[in-house]
Design a protein around this motif. Structure first.
Motif, short mmCIF file in Angstrom:
data_model
loop_
_atom_site.label_atom_id
_atom_site.label_comp_id
_atom_site.label_asym_id
_atom_site.label_seq_id
_atom_site.Cartn_x
_atom_site.Cartn_y
_atom_site.Cartn_z
N ARG A 147 0.85 -1.19 0.00
CA ARG A 147 0.00 0.00 0.00
C ARG A 147 0.89 1.25 0.00
NH1 ARG A 147 -0.23 -2.23 5.14
NH2 ARG A 147 -2.02 -3.47 4.52
N GLY A 148 0.26 2.38 -0.24
CA GLY A 148 0.95 3.66 -0.13
C GLY A 148 2.15 3.79 -1.05
N LYS A 149 3.30 4.12 -0.47
CA LYS A 149 4.51 4.40 -1.24
C LYS A 149 4.98 3.19 -2.04
CE LYS A 149 6.20 8.02 1.87
NZ LYS A 149 7.31 8.45 2.78
N LYS A 150 4.82 1.99 -1.46
CA LYS A 150 5.24 0.78 -2.17
C LYS A 150 4.47 0.62 -3.48
CE LYS A 150 6.58 -1.93 1.91
NZ LYS A 150 6.04 -1.07 2.97
N GLU A 151 3.17 0.84 -3.40
CA GLU A 151 2.33 0.69 -4.59
C GLU A 151 2.67 1.73 -5.64
OE1 GLU A 151 -2.39 0.16 -5.68
OE2 GLU A 151 -1.80 1.00 -3.75
N VAL A 152 2.83 2.96 -5.22
CA VAL A 152 3.20 4.03 -6.15
C VAL A 152 4.55 3.73 -6.80
CG1 VAL A 152 3.79 6.48 -6.35
CG2 VAL A 152 1.83 5.77 -4.95
N LEU A 153 5.48 3.22 -5.99
CA LEU A 153 6.82 2.90 -6.51
C LEU A 153 6.75 1.81 -7.57
CD1 LEU A 153 9.89 3.24 -6.40
CD2 LEU A 153 9.92 1.54 -4.54
N VAL A 154 6.00 0.73 -7.31
CA VAL A 154 5.90 -0.37 -8.26
C VAL A 154 5.27 0.09 -9.57
CG1 VAL A 154 4.76 -2.58 -8.74
CG2 VAL A 154 5.89 -2.20 -6.53
N ILE A 155 4.18 0.85 -9.50
CA ILE A 155 3.53 1.34 -10.71
C ILE A 155 4.46 2.28 -11.47
CG2 ILE A 155 1.62 2.73 -11.60
CD1 ILE A 155 -0.09 1.64 -9.31
N GLY A 156 5.16 3.14 -10.73
CA GLY A 156 6.11 4.04 -11.37
C GLY A 156 7.24 3.29 -12.06
N LEU A 157 7.73 2.22 -11.42
CA LEU A 157 8.81 1.42 -12.03
C LEU A 157 8.31 0.66 -13.25
CD1 LEU A 157 10.66 0.08 -8.85
CD2 LEU A 157 11.47 1.81 -10.48
N LEU A 158 7.06 0.20 -13.20
CA LEU A 158 6.49 -0.46 -14.38
C LEU A 158 6.49 0.51 -15.57
CD1 LEU A 158 3.44 -2.47 -12.99
CD2 LEU A 158 5.37 -3.41 -14.27
N PHE A 159 6.07 1.74 -15.32
CA PHE A 159 6.07 2.76 -16.36
C PHE A 159 7.49 3.02 -16.86
CE2 PHE A 159 6.33 7.23 -17.70
CZ PHE A 159 5.34 7.26 -18.68
N LEU A 160 8.42 3.18 -15.93
CA LEU A 160 9.81 3.47 -16.29
C LEU A 160 10.44 2.32 -17.06
CD1 LEU A 160 12.30 5.39 -15.94
CD2 LEU A 160 12.83 4.07 -13.87
N PHE A 161 10.26 1.10 -16.56
CA PHE A 161 10.90 -0.05 -17.18
C PHE A 161 10.29 -0.42 -18.52
CE2 PHE A 161 12.30 -1.53 -12.72
CZ PHE A 161 13.46 -0.79 -12.82
N SER A 162 9.09 0.08 -18.79
CA SER A 162 8.51 -0.13 -20.12
C SER A 162 9.36 0.55 -21.19
CB SER A 162 7.07 0.41 -20.17
OG SER A 162 6.23 -0.35 -19.33
N PHE A 163 10.14 1.54 -20.80
CA PHE A 163 11.03 2.21 -21.73
C PHE A 163 12.35 1.45 -21.88
CE2 PHE A 163 8.15 5.52 -20.37
CZ PHE A 163 7.89 6.22 -21.54
N PHE A 164 12.54 0.40 -21.06
CA PHE A 164 13.69 -0.49 -21.20
C PHE A 164 13.35 -1.66 -22.12
CE2 PHE A 164 15.22 1.98 -17.81
CZ PHE A 164 16.55 1.68 -17.55
N HIS A 165 12.12 -2.19 -21.96
CA HIS A 165 11.67 -3.30 -22.81
C HIS A 165 10.15 -3.31 -22.85
CE1 HIS A 165 11.51 -6.97 -25.03
NE2 HIS A 165 12.77 -7.25 -24.86
N GLU A 166 9.59 -3.30 -24.05
CA GLU A 166 8.16 -3.13 -24.21
C GLU A 166 7.35 -4.40 -23.96
OE1 GLU A 166 9.82 -4.57 -28.05
OE2 GLU A 166 10.41 -3.11 -26.52
N ILE A 167 7.98 -5.58 -23.92
CA ILE A 167 7.19 -6.80 -23.78
C ILE A 167 6.58 -6.95 -22.39
CG2 ILE A 167 8.51 -8.04 -25.53
CD1 ILE A 167 9.64 -9.73 -23.20
N ILE A 168 6.93 -6.06 -21.49
CA ILE A 168 6.34 -6.12 -20.15
C ILE A 168 4.82 -6.04 -20.23
CG2 ILE A 168 6.45 -3.62 -19.76
CD1 ILE A 168 7.23 -4.26 -16.87
N ILE A 169 4.29 -5.40 -21.28
CA ILE A 169 2.84 -5.25 -21.42
C ILE A 169 2.14 -6.61 -21.55
CG2 ILE A 169 2.83 -5.03 -23.95
CD1 ILE A 169 0.62 -2.95 -23.63
#
Length: 368
Positions: A147-169
């Motif tokens: 919850r809270g900061k952990k959740e925001v961090l994971v979603i933010g990293l998903l967005f960031l790492f999508s710029f490393f490799h697109e197959i994450i989708i």
């Protein structure tokens, strides 16, 4: 009943040896500018502007330019750090869990951890980023501490790492399935947030992204001391008809189905005998596999895609292991132990590689 082995310690020892195997091969590939995986981390915006997978290479090149640290060291440190985080969270998932010999069969399959031993060219591929992120996510989700900061961090990293490799989708359904399985609050709203974190970057690549190699990537890297071996991602023809290539080697690619059936049967046996919601888990896994069908049609690395599926499933199953108060978890010489041993022996008969070779007997001298 005789206690013969503390198998939590055995798993940790296996992970330590495995990390050593990973580190050795990562360093070799990176230092010798050899292999597809190393080049993939150096895709950049310096050549032609915005493109898929280019954020990491752009940052690494910038870091090299201001520090003069060799690029291979920067890439190696990044890759090794991600693997280290993955193993830390895997061990945390196992902590205070009640393990069974049958659980070990999931680790020793050709499409989970042994995949890295049979095909070293898979080491360092970018999917370790979101496999690690899922390990972090499922650890906190399963412990009711997400919850809270952990959740925001994971979603933010998903967005960031999508710029490393697109197959994450294609593998985001595992995150969404886990939200529903653990009945996380506001799961629909959170599911949409996970989807958008991957869909938005992918849309950017599709509509405004340029080619991976706009003609100057190799020169840009050469100026910084990197001379890649042939067969790297910058040599790849982005207009190649992958469907035609797969069909021309259909006898080899068809064997991936056999490997999938065998490993899926092992996981299914474990799920049906060791979990309370076997039907829900199996349906969720099948749904996640169906979502990736376009990936199998448009990309030839079928072994990688199957490996990711079973690693994600393994992480999920690890997160729902029952807890125990005992500090040690022993293997007992009983019926389950010998069944598990037999399964591991049967799995040791074959292996899978990331591309083209979907089933190879270990007793036959197969060329790499």
């Amino acid at each position: 009943m005789v206690y013969i082995l503390n198998y939590k310690t055995a798993i940790v020892l296996f992970f330590f040896l495995f990390l050593k195997h990973i580190s050795k091969n990562l360093y070799f590939f990176d230092k010798n500018n050899n292999g597809w995986s190393y080049a993939d981390w150096l895709i950049n915006y310096q050549d032609g502007g915005f493109k898929r997978r280019g954020l990491g290479g752009t940052f690494f090149i910038y870091l090299h330019d201001i520090t003069n640290i060799p690029l291979y060291r920067i890439v190696y440190f990044t890759q090794f750090s991600i693997y280290l985080i993955f193993f830390i969270y895997f061990i945390l998932l196992l902590y205070k869990k009640k393990l069974s010999p049958l659980y070990l069969t999931l680790i020793f399959t050709p499409l989970t951890f042994l995949f890295y031993y049979f095909d070293i060219y898979i080491i360092g591929r970018k999917e370790i980023i979101f496999i690690t992120l899922y390990a972090v996510f499922i650890y906190y989700t399963s412990s009711n501490n997400y919850r809270g900061k952990k959740e925001v961090l994971v979603i933010g990293l998903l967005f960031l790492f999508s710029f490393f490799h697109e197959i994450i989708i294609f593998y985001i359904p595992y995150f969404i399935f886990s939200l529903y399985y653990f009945d996380v609050k506001n799961k629909l709203r959170k599911s949409l947030a996970y989807l958008l974190a991957c869909v938005l970057p992918t849309a950017f690549f599709f509509f405004i992204g340029s080619k991976i190699n706009n003609g100057k990537s190799l020169q840009i890297l050469k100026k910084r001391g990197v001379v890649l071996s042939k067969g790297n991602i910058f040599d790849w023809d982005e207009n190649l008809n992958t469907g035609h290539q797969i069909m021309s080697q259909i006898s080899d690619y068809g064997l991936y189905g056999l490997s999938f059936i065998i490993v899926f049967a092992v996981f299914t046996y474990y799920i049906c005998t060791k979990t309370l919601n076997s039907k829900k888990i199996l349906l969720g896994f099948i749904f996640c596999c169906i979502i990736t069908i376009p990936l199998f049609i448009n990309a030839i690395d079928w072994g990688r895609w199957l490996h990711i599926h079973f690693m994600m499933l393994l992480l999920f199953l690890t997160s729902i292991l029952p807890t125990q108060n005992l500090e040690k978890s022993e293997i007992i010489l009983n019926k389950e132990f010998f069944i598990s041993l037999l399964i591991v022996l049967l799995l040791s008969v074959f292996h899978v590689r990331h591309c083209q070779f979907g089933f190879l007997f270990n007793l036959i001298n197969n060329q790499p």
